[in-house]
Scaffold this motif. Structure first.
Motif, PDB file in Angstrom:
ATOM      1  N   THR A 160      28.817  42.029  39.401  1.00 54.32           N
ATOM      2  CA  THR A 160      29.352  41.095  40.396  1.00 54.32           C
ATOM      3  C   THR A 160      29.007  39.652  40.047  1.00 54.32           C
ATOM      4  OG1 THR A 160      29.131  42.796  42.111  1.00 54.32           O
ATOM      5  CG2 THR A 160      29.400  40.512  42.856  1.00 54.32           C
ATOM      6  N   ILE A 161      27.748  39.417  39.694  1.00 56.99           N
ATOM      7  CA  ILE A 161      27.289  38.052  39.388  1.00 56.99           C
ATOM      8  C   ILE A 161      27.946  37.540  38.106  1.00 56.99           C
ATOM      9  CG2 ILE A 161      25.302  36.629  38.765  1.00 56.99           C
ATOM     10  CD1 ILE A 161      25.298  37.451  41.700  1.00 56.99           C
ATOM     11  N   ILE A 162      27.943  38.344  37.066  1.00 52.84           N
ATOM     12  CA  ILE A 162      28.498  37.897  35.784  1.00 52.84           C
ATOM     13  C   ILE A 162      30.000  37.678  35.898  1.00 52.84           C
ATOM     14  CG2 ILE A 162      28.882  38.539  33.363  1.00 52.84           C
ATOM     15  CD1 ILE A 162      26.157  39.974  33.467  1.00 52.84           C
ATOM     16  N   ALA A 163      30.694  38.562  36.596  1.00 54.61           N
ATOM     17  CA  ALA A 163      32.144  38.375  36.771  1.00 54.61           C
ATOM     18  C   ALA A 163      32.450  37.103  37.550  1.00 54.61           C
ATOM     19  CB  ALA A 163      32.740  39.583  37.483  1.00 54.61           C
ATOM     20  N   HIS A 164      31.574  36.751  38.477  1.00 54.84           N
ATOM     21  CA  HIS A 164      31.789  35.544  39.273  1.00 54.84           C
ATOM     22  C   HIS A 164      31.634  34.285  38.422  1.00 54.84           C
ATOM     23  CE1 HIS A 164      31.561  32.821  42.764  1.00 54.84           C
ATOM     24  NE2 HIS A 164      30.577  32.217  42.115  1.00 54.84           N
ATOM     25  N   PHE A 165      30.573  34.203  37.638  1.00 51.28           N
ATOM     26  CA  PHE A 165      30.307  32.995  36.863  1.00 51.28           C
ATOM     27  C   PHE A 165      31.049  32.973  35.523  1.00 51.28           C
ATOM     28  CE2 PHE A 165      26.588  33.009  39.698  1.00 51.28           C
ATOM     29  CZ  PHE A 165      26.621  31.685  40.140  1.00 51.28           C
ATOM     30  N   TYR A 166      31.339  34.155  34.994  1.00 52.92           N
ATOM     31  CA  TYR A 166      32.006  34.251  33.695  1.00 52.92           C
ATOM     32  C   TYR A 166      33.187  35.209  33.824  1.00 52.92           C
ATOM     33  CZ  TYR A 166      27.500  32.244  32.559  1.00 52.92           C
ATOM     34  OH  TYR A 166      26.373  31.423  32.546  1.00 52.92           O
ATOM     35  N   PRO A 167      34.251  34.786  34.512  1.00 53.62           N
ATOM     36  CA  PRO A 167      35.366  35.691  34.828  1.00 53.62           C
ATOM     37  C   PRO A 167      36.039  36.308  33.615  1.00 53.62           C
ATOM     38  CG  PRO A 167      35.897  33.387  35.357  1.00 53.62           C
ATOM     39  CD  PRO A 167      34.443  33.435  35.094  1.00 53.62           C
ATOM     40  N   HIS A 168      35.944  35.675  32.470  1.00 52.83           N
ATOM     41  CA  HIS A 168      36.559  36.264  31.278  1.00 52.83           C
ATOM     42  C   HIS A 168      35.834  37.537  30.847  1.00 52.83           C
ATOM     43  CE1 HIS A 168      33.222  33.875  29.666  1.00 52.83           C
ATOM     44  NE2 HIS A 168      33.294  34.573  28.559  1.00 52.83           N
ATOM     45  N   LEU A 169      34.645  37.775  31.396  1.00 51.19           N
ATOM     46  CA  LEU A 169      33.872  38.979  31.075  1.00 51.19           C
ATOM     47  C   LEU A 169      33.966  40.037  32.179  1.00 51.19           C
ATOM     48  CD1 LEU A 169      30.612  37.383  29.610  1.00 51.19           C
ATOM     49  CD2 LEU A 169      32.472  38.469  28.338  1.00 51.19           C
ATOM     50  N   ALA A 170      34.794  39.790  33.185  1.00 52.17           N
ATOM     51  CA  ALA A 170      34.833  40.686  34.347  1.00 52.17           C
ATOM     52  C   ALA A 170      35.136  42.135  33.956  1.00 52.17           C
ATOM     53  CB  ALA A 170      35.863  40.180  35.354  1.00 52.17           C
ATOM     54  N   ASP A 171      36.145  42.347  33.138  1.00 53.23           N
ATOM     55  CA  ASP A 171      36.491  43.715  32.736  1.00 53.23           C
ATOM     56  C   ASP A 171      35.377  44.351  31.920  1.00 53.23           C
ATOM     57  OD1 ASP A 171      38.915  43.583  34.024  1.00 53.23           O
ATOM     58  OD2 ASP A 171      40.046  43.020  32.233  1.00 53.23           O
ATOM     59  N   SER A 172      34.770  43.581  31.047  1.00 53.53           N
ATOM     60  CA  SER A 172      33.703  44.113  30.191  1.00 53.53           C
ATOM     61  C   SER A 172      32.505  44.563  31.015  1.00 53.53           C
ATOM     62  CB  SER A 172      33.267  43.050  29.175  1.00 53.53           C
ATOM     63  OG  SER A 172      34.325  42.729  28.293  1.00 53.53           O
ATOM     64  N   GLY A 198      24.447  53.276  45.012  1.00 55.18           N
ATOM     65  CA  GLY A 198      23.656  52.223  44.376  1.00 55.18           C
ATOM     66  C   GLY A 198      24.507  51.053  43.951  1.00 55.18           C
ATOM     67  N   PHE A 199      25.648  51.347  43.320  1.00 53.37           N
ATOM     68  CA  PHE A 199      26.532  50.287  42.873  1.00 53.37           C
ATOM     69  C   PHE A 199      27.024  49.447  44.045  1.00 53.37           C
ATOM     70  CE2 PHE A 199      30.668  48.475  41.919  1.00 53.37           C
ATOM     71  CZ  PHE A 199      30.457  47.876  40.679  1.00 53.37           C
ATOM     72  N   GLU A 200      27.467  50.096  45.105  1.00 50.98           N
ATOM     73  CA  GLU A 200      27.986  49.366  46.262  1.00 50.98           C
ATOM     74  C   GLU A 200      26.901  48.551  46.943  1.00 50.98           C
ATOM     75  OE1 GLU A 200      31.078  48.891  47.125  1.00 50.98           O
ATOM     76  OE2 GLU A 200      31.697  50.099  45.403  1.00 50.98           O
ATOM     77  N   LEU A 201      25.675  49.073  46.980  1.00 48.78           N
ATOM     78  CA  LEU A 201      24.572  48.315  47.565  1.00 48.78           C
ATOM     79  C   LEU A 201      24.299  47.061  46.746  1.00 48.78           C
ATOM     80  CD1 LEU A 201      22.209  48.012  49.555  1.00 48.78           C
ATOM     81  CD2 LEU A 201      20.831  49.422  47.995  1.00 48.78           C
ATOM     82  N   GLY A 202      24.239  47.208  45.431  1.00 51.93           N
ATOM     83  CA  GLY A 202      24.016  46.050  44.573  1.00 51.93           C
ATOM     84  C   GLY A 202      25.126  45.025  44.700  1.00 51.93           C
ATOM     85  N   LYS A 203      26.348  45.498  44.716  1.00 55.13           N
ATOM     86  CA  LYS A 203      27.504  44.604  44.849  1.00 55.13           C
ATOM     87  C   LYS A 203      27.469  43.859  46.182  1.00 55.13           C
ATOM     88  CE  LYS A 203      32.567  44.662  45.060  1.00 55.13           C
ATOM     89  NZ  LYS A 203      33.777  45.537  45.072  1.00 55.13           N
ATOM     90  N   ARG A 204      27.154  44.561  47.240  1.00 55.72           N
ATOM     91  CA  ARG A 204      27.131  43.967  48.576  1.00 55.72           C
ATOM     92  C   ARG A 204      26.084  42.855  48.670  1.00 55.72           C
ATOM     93  NH1 ARG A 204      25.077  47.235  53.894  1.00 55.72           N
ATOM     94  NH2 ARG A 204      25.234  45.533  55.415  1.00 55.72           N
ATOM     95  N   ILE A 205      24.904  43.107  48.131  1.00 54.00           N
ATOM     96  CA  ILE A 205      23.838  42.099  48.187  1.00 54.00           C
ATOM     97  C   ILE A 205      24.156  40.933  47.264  1.00 54.00           C
ATOM     98  CG2 ILE A 205      21.406  41.688  47.601  1.00 54.00           C
ATOM     99  CD1 ILE A 205      20.771  44.397  48.844  1.00 54.00           C
ATOM    100  N   ALA A 206      24.728  41.211  46.104  1.00 50.29           N
ATOM    101  CA  ALA A 206      25.120  40.128  45.190  1.00 50.29           C
ATOM    102  C   ALA A 206      26.149  39.214  45.847  1.00 50.29           C
ATOM    103  CB  ALA A 206      25.678  40.715  43.900  1.00 50.29           C
ATOM    104  N   GLU A 207      27.136  39.801  46.505  1.00 53.83           N
ATOM    105  CA  GLU A 207      28.162  38.987  47.173  1.00 53.83           C
ATOM    106  C   GLU A 207      27.558  38.148  48.295  1.00 53.83           C
ATOM    107  OE1 GLU A 207      32.066  41.872  46.410  1.00 53.83           O
ATOM    108  OE2 GLU A 207      30.936  42.033  48.281  1.00 53.83           O
TER     109      GLU A 207
END
Length: 444
Positions: A160-172, A198-207
């Motif tokens: 979530t964090i990397i895709a936000h700051f570096y959108p060109h890496l979102a798929d990777s 776990g994934f959804e919890l991490g994503k939710r807190i990152a957002e």
């Protein structure tokens, strides 16, 4: 008598189990950007019995690529691979968001790990290999409950964090997260629902933390103003001129530890011009200019202490270092653009430095601030290696003098500033409850 022996056996068995648990009370540790881990407690999981077949199928279908993924994600703490990735990204990021991306990845991973630990020990779901003897564990057995999967928590945060700051890496990063989750199932360490939760919890807190820190980086462009006085740095395109206007995390503001203004650099310039280079001085200058990695050093120490097996404590260290790095950067850049300290090659245009001069003011030295921080903060977590860290602080600062791009005053001031920021972070983390848990564990 028989009943007493059975009771004693049960007590000893329970004590052995508790001793093997990894930080069972970490869910109560103080968090940074969320109110508490308990606020994010997940609902009780359904029975794991229906998922045993899925884990067995994943193990039966393992191929060479799958085994390679298991080995890859078995290495280090849950955030280890993501730490390496964000380290390469933010250190070469010329935007003002680079240092914030590093901060958020590690702080959100810590906060989400604390939330995960609250849920883990609320329900104590067994790991797949413990739930069914047919499931074979591929790696070191984690001594914590299965739900939610801590590796998936870190993957949810990082992607979530990397895709936000570096959108060109979102798929990777999304693919990497999926590989991490699949590897835990095939390794017999997590049920599919553990990884999803776990994934959804991490994503939710990152957002949530992205939203909370959306105004941390000063958004207005530089107004182009600089002091109208002689003896200031006069580069045409200053880098990060508004970096010192960012919000801080531990410090009350960027200028909390702002040093006083530098005096005239005449004596410093004379010392620098009189300095005689040696092979060792050149080697030290080039090493800290090109090869030194504080992340590599930190990971090495964590591996040496087996802290990679303790997800909450590893995440706590990563977060503390990221916060200290962020506040050190903001404090350093506040001072740089408060004084616009001139560089040696501008003070004396006949002087040639050993390495290229960076495009921003010299006072104080950023390298010295960061290595000064390392000397204090790393020593707090690894006190037996204090002498080594202090040497790194000294060598890192001295390298900028040896490189000819900083005056000694820049370095001495930077070391002092970095130490002050580190000690402020140390004072904060000493109140998070983790040290109390460690003291109790040692007494037991």
């Amino acid at each position: 008598m028989k009943k007493s022996l059975l009771t004693l056996t049960a007590v000893l068995s329970m004590a052995a189990h508790l001793q093997a648990q990894v930080e069972p009370t970490a869910g109560t540790w103080k968090t940074w950007f969320i109110a508490s881990g308990k606020d994010y407690r997940l609902p009780k999981p359904a029975s794991h019995k229906d998922e045993v077949a899925q884990v067995l199928a994943a193990q039966q279908n393992l191929d060479a690529a799958g085994r390679q993924q298991i080995q890859f994600w078995n290495a280090g703490a849950p955030g280890y691979r993501w730490n390496n990735m964000i380290g390469r990204l933010w250190m070469t990021d010329t935007s003002s968001n680079g240092v914030l991306s590093n901060l958020l990845l590690h702080v959100a991973t810590y906060d989400a790990t604390i939330a995960a630990w609250d849920t883990k020990y609320a329900y104590n779901r067994p790991r797949p290999y413990a739930a069914d003897s047919r499931i074979k564990v591929q790696g070191i057995k984690p001594d914590s409950p299965s739900y939610p999967c801590e590796v998936s928590v870190a993957a949810g945060v990082a992607s979530t964090i990397i895709a936000h700051f570096y959108p060109h890496l979102a798929d990777s990063v999304r693919r990497m997260a999926q590989q991490a989750m699949a590897s835990r199932i095939a390794a017999g360490m997590a049920f599919p629902s553990d990884t999803r939760a776990g994934f959804e919890l991490g994503k939710r807190i990152a957002e949530a933390e992205l939203a909370q820190t959306k105004d941390y980086v000063y958004a207005k462009p530089w107004d182009g103003k600089r002091p109208d006085s002689p003896g200031i740095w006069n580069g045409k395109k200053p880098m990060f001129p508004t970096g010192g206007l960012n919000k801080t995390v531990v410090l009350t503001n960027a200028s909390q530890f702002r040093p006083g203004p530098p005096s005239d650099f005449a004596k410093d310039m004379a010392e620098l011009k009189a300095f005689k280079q040696t092979f060792r001085s050149k080697a030290n200058a080039f090493y800290y200019a090109s090869q030194f990695s504080s992340d590599d050093l930190l990971n090495k120490k964590m591996f040496e202490q087996n802290l990679h097996l303790n997800a909450p404590r590893a995440a706590r260290i990563y977060a503390a270092v990221a916060i200290a790095s962020y506040d050190s950067f903001v404090s350093c850049w506040d001072a740089k653009y408060a004084y616009w300290g001139i560089r040696p090659d501008q003070y004396d245009p006949t002087y040639q430095s050993l390495v290229p001069t960076p495009p921003f003011p010299g006072y104080p030295s950023g390298h010295a601030v960061m290595t000064g921080m390392i000397g204090e903060l790393y020593a707090h977590f690894f006190p037996a290696d204090r002498v080594q860290f202090q040497k790194i602080a000294k060598d890192g600062a001295e390298s900028r003098f040896q490189a000819g791009i900083h005056f000694r005053t820049d370095n001495d001031t930077g070391l002092d500033l970095g130490r002050k920021v580190a000690n402020a972070v140390i004072q904060r983390i000493m109140t998070d409850g983790a040290d109390e848990d460690l003291t109790l564990a040692k007494r037991k």
